[in-house]
Design a protein around this motif. Structure first.
Motif, PDB file in Angstrom:
ATOM      1  N   THR A 124      34.864  34.289  41.841  1.00 52.10           N
ATOM      2  CA  THR A 124      35.371  34.290  43.209  1.00 52.10           C
ATOM      3  C   THR A 124      36.343  35.462  43.348  1.00 52.10           C
ATOM      4  O   THR A 124      36.787  36.039  42.346  1.00 52.10           O
ATOM      5  CB  THR A 124      36.118  32.985  43.539  1.00 52.10           C
ATOM      6  OG1 THR A 124      37.306  32.912  42.723  1.00 52.10           O
ATOM      7  CG2 THR A 124      35.238  31.769  43.276  1.00 52.10           C
ATOM      8  N   ARG A 125      36.681  35.805  44.580  1.00 55.84           N
ATOM      9  CA  ARG A 125      37.646  36.894  44.788  1.00 55.84           C
ATOM     10  C   ARG A 125      38.983  36.567  44.152  1.00 55.84           C
ATOM     11  O   ARG A 125      39.653  37.438  43.589  1.00 55.84           O
ATOM     12  CB  ARG A 125      37.824  37.144  46.290  1.00 55.84           C
ATOM     13  CG  ARG A 125      36.649  37.830  46.955  1.00 55.84           C
ATOM     14  CD  ARG A 125      36.947  38.148  48.411  1.00 55.84           C
ATOM     15  NE  ARG A 125      35.830  38.829  49.063  1.00 55.84           N
ATOM     16  CZ  ARG A 125      35.842  39.246  50.313  1.00 55.84           C
ATOM     17  NH1 ARG A 125      36.933  39.071  51.055  1.00 55.84           N
ATOM     18  NH2 ARG A 125      34.787  39.853  50.822  1.00 55.84           N
ATOM     19  N   GLU A 126      39.377  35.286  44.236  1.00 54.17           N
ATOM     20  CA  GLU A 126      40.650  34.868  43.679  1.00 54.17           C
ATOM     21  C   GLU A 126      40.639  34.980  42.156  1.00 54.17           C
ATOM     22  O   GLU A 126      41.616  35.441  41.546  1.00 54.17           O
ATOM     23  CB  GLU A 126      40.971  33.429  44.094  1.00 54.17           C
ATOM     24  CG  GLU A 126      41.262  33.229  45.577  1.00 54.17           C
ATOM     25  CD  GLU A 126      40.017  33.377  46.458  1.00 54.17           C
ATOM     26  OE1 GLU A 126      38.879  33.184  45.935  1.00 54.17           O
ATOM     27  OE2 GLU A 126      40.159  33.698  47.649  1.00 54.17           O
ATOM     28  N   GLU A 127      39.534  34.561  41.535  1.00 54.14           N
ATOM     29  CA  GLU A 127      39.427  34.641  40.069  1.00 54.14           C
ATOM     30  C   GLU A 127      39.440  36.100  39.611  1.00 54.14           C
ATOM     31  O   GLU A 127      40.092  36.451  38.616  1.00 54.14           O
ATOM     32  CB  GLU A 127      38.142  33.959  39.602  1.00 54.14           C
ATOM     33  CG  GLU A 127      38.152  32.443  39.763  1.00 54.14           C
ATOM     34  CD  GLU A 127      36.788  31.813  39.517  1.00 54.14           C
ATOM     35  OE1 GLU A 127      36.762  30.614  39.182  1.00 54.14           O
ATOM     36  OE2 GLU A 127      35.763  32.517  39.661  1.00 54.14           O
ATOM     37  N   GLN A 128      38.727  36.935  40.325  1.00 50.34           N
ATOM     38  CA  GLN A 128      38.680  38.355  39.989  1.00 50.34           C
ATOM     39  C   GLN A 128      40.054  38.989  40.117  1.00 50.34           C
ATOM     40  O   GLN A 128      40.503  39.734  39.227  1.00 50.34           O
ATOM     41  CB  GLN A 128      37.695  39.053  40.924  1.00 50.34           C
ATOM     42  CG  GLN A 128      37.664  40.561  40.800  1.00 50.34           C
ATOM     43  CD  GLN A 128      36.674  41.175  41.761  1.00 50.34           C
ATOM     44  OE1 GLN A 128      35.526  41.392  41.420  1.00 50.34           O
ATOM     45  NE2 GLN A 128      37.120  41.448  42.989  1.00 50.34           N
ATOM     46  N   PHE A 129      40.735  38.703  41.225  1.00 51.24           N
ATOM     47  CA  PHE A 129      42.057  39.273  41.462  1.00 51.24           C
ATOM     48  C   PHE A 129      43.036  38.869  40.355  1.00 51.24           C
ATOM     49  O   PHE A 129      43.764  39.705  39.827  1.00 51.24           O
ATOM     50  CB  PHE A 129      42.594  38.813  42.818  1.00 51.24           C
ATOM     51  CG  PHE A 129      44.009  39.239  43.082  1.00 51.24           C
ATOM     52  CD1 PHE A 129      44.316  40.573  43.292  1.00 51.24           C
ATOM     53  CD2 PHE A 129      45.035  38.307  43.127  1.00 51.24           C
ATOM     54  CE1 PHE A 129      45.629  40.977  43.538  1.00 51.24           C
ATOM     55  CE2 PHE A 129      46.344  38.697  43.366  1.00 51.24           C
ATOM     56  CZ  PHE A 129      46.639  40.038  43.568  1.00 51.24           C
ATOM     57  N   GLN A 130      43.042  37.599  39.987  1.00 47.50           N
ATOM     58  CA  GLN A 130      43.967  37.126  38.960  1.00 47.50           C
ATOM     59  C   GLN A 130      43.666  37.770  37.611  1.00 47.50           C
ATOM     60  O   GLN A 130      44.584  38.125  36.852  1.00 47.50           O
ATOM     61  CB  GLN A 130      43.891  35.599  38.829  1.00 47.50           C
ATOM     62  CG  GLN A 130      44.987  35.008  37.936  1.00 47.50           C
ATOM     63  CD  GLN A 130      46.384  35.398  38.409  1.00 47.50           C
ATOM     64  OE1 GLN A 130      46.742  35.157  39.553  1.00 47.50           O
ATOM     65  NE2 GLN A 130      47.178  36.002  37.529  1.00 47.50           N
TER      66      GLN A 130
END
Length: 230
Positions: A211-217
């Motif tokens: 997900t975008r959130e997983e990638q960002f983190q």
């Protein structure tokens, strides 16, 4: 934290720009979308009749580069800097399939690359910058403290791009978008001047199932680790 240069490279529609914007906003860094710069030059070429599906007048485009002025202006309403071509906001015009179908051919032209790479290097002199594109970690910022290489399957990338174009009301088929993704991959990786390759010291991230959130983190953790190690 110590200020660093973050170079994000990868294939088309891997979410490089989305990630770069997230990082820049979070870190208070400058964000530069080099893909928008190549798209703006492509839009200029299309607008002036220098390029079409079966035609490309490279020499005239090269001779016209002196008349192309590019700059970014931050738009607080959208939360990022938009692309301006000769003082005209072209952010929306450069995101259509017509430009997508021609941009890789324009980006192959050595004189175009030289002009834009020179500008990009100038933008990064003060560090505190996140820049995404095809040759950032290999050509523009070979000494960047953190290099990321984004990847995902062609089908995954085509589906993302297809959904994005549909949201904008553009009438395209998934097959057209997939073909465009595959053709751009081939041109980007086979051009003579600065082909798309993973820098030897880049960290590859396949975000097909992230997900975008997983990638960002995941990338933010790499930024933290990098700054601590300096």
């Amino acid at each position: 934290m110590k200020k660093i240069t973050i170079a994000i490279d990868g294939f088309s529609s891997t979410g490089k720009s989305t990630l770069a914007k997230q990082l820049a906003n979070h870190l208070g860094y400058v964000y530069v979308d080099t893909g928008a710069m190549y798209r703006a030059v492509t839009f200029f070429a299309m607008k002036n009749g220098y390029i079409a599906a079966d035609y490309f007048d490279k020499e005239t485009l090269i001779n016209s580069l002196q008349f192309i002025k590019l700059h970014f202006e931050y738009n607080s309403n959208v939360g990022f800097a938009e692309m301006y071509l000769n003082d005209e906001n072209v952010e929306n015009q450069i995101r259509n399939m017509g430009v997508s179908n021609n941009v890789s051919r324009v980006a192959e032209v050595s004189e175009v690359r030289a002009k834009l790479v020179e500008q990009q290097k100038e933008m990064g002199k003060e560090k505190s910058i996140v820049m995404d594109g095809r040759d950032i970690g290999t050509v523009v910022f070979p000494f960047a403290e953190l290099k990321i290489f984004m990847n995902a399957s062609p089908e995954t990338r085509a589906q993302r791009r297809f959904a994005e174009l549909q949201e904008k009301g553009q009438q395209v088929t998934f097959e057209e978008v997939l073909k465009n993704v595959q053709e751009r991959d081939y041109i980007d990786t086979h051009r003579e001047d600065s082909p798309l390759v993973k820098a030897t010291d880049a960290i590859e991230i396949d975000n097909s199932n992230l997900t975008r959130e997983e990638q960002f983190q995941k990338v933010l953790d790499l930024v933290t680790a990098t700054t601590k190690s300096l």
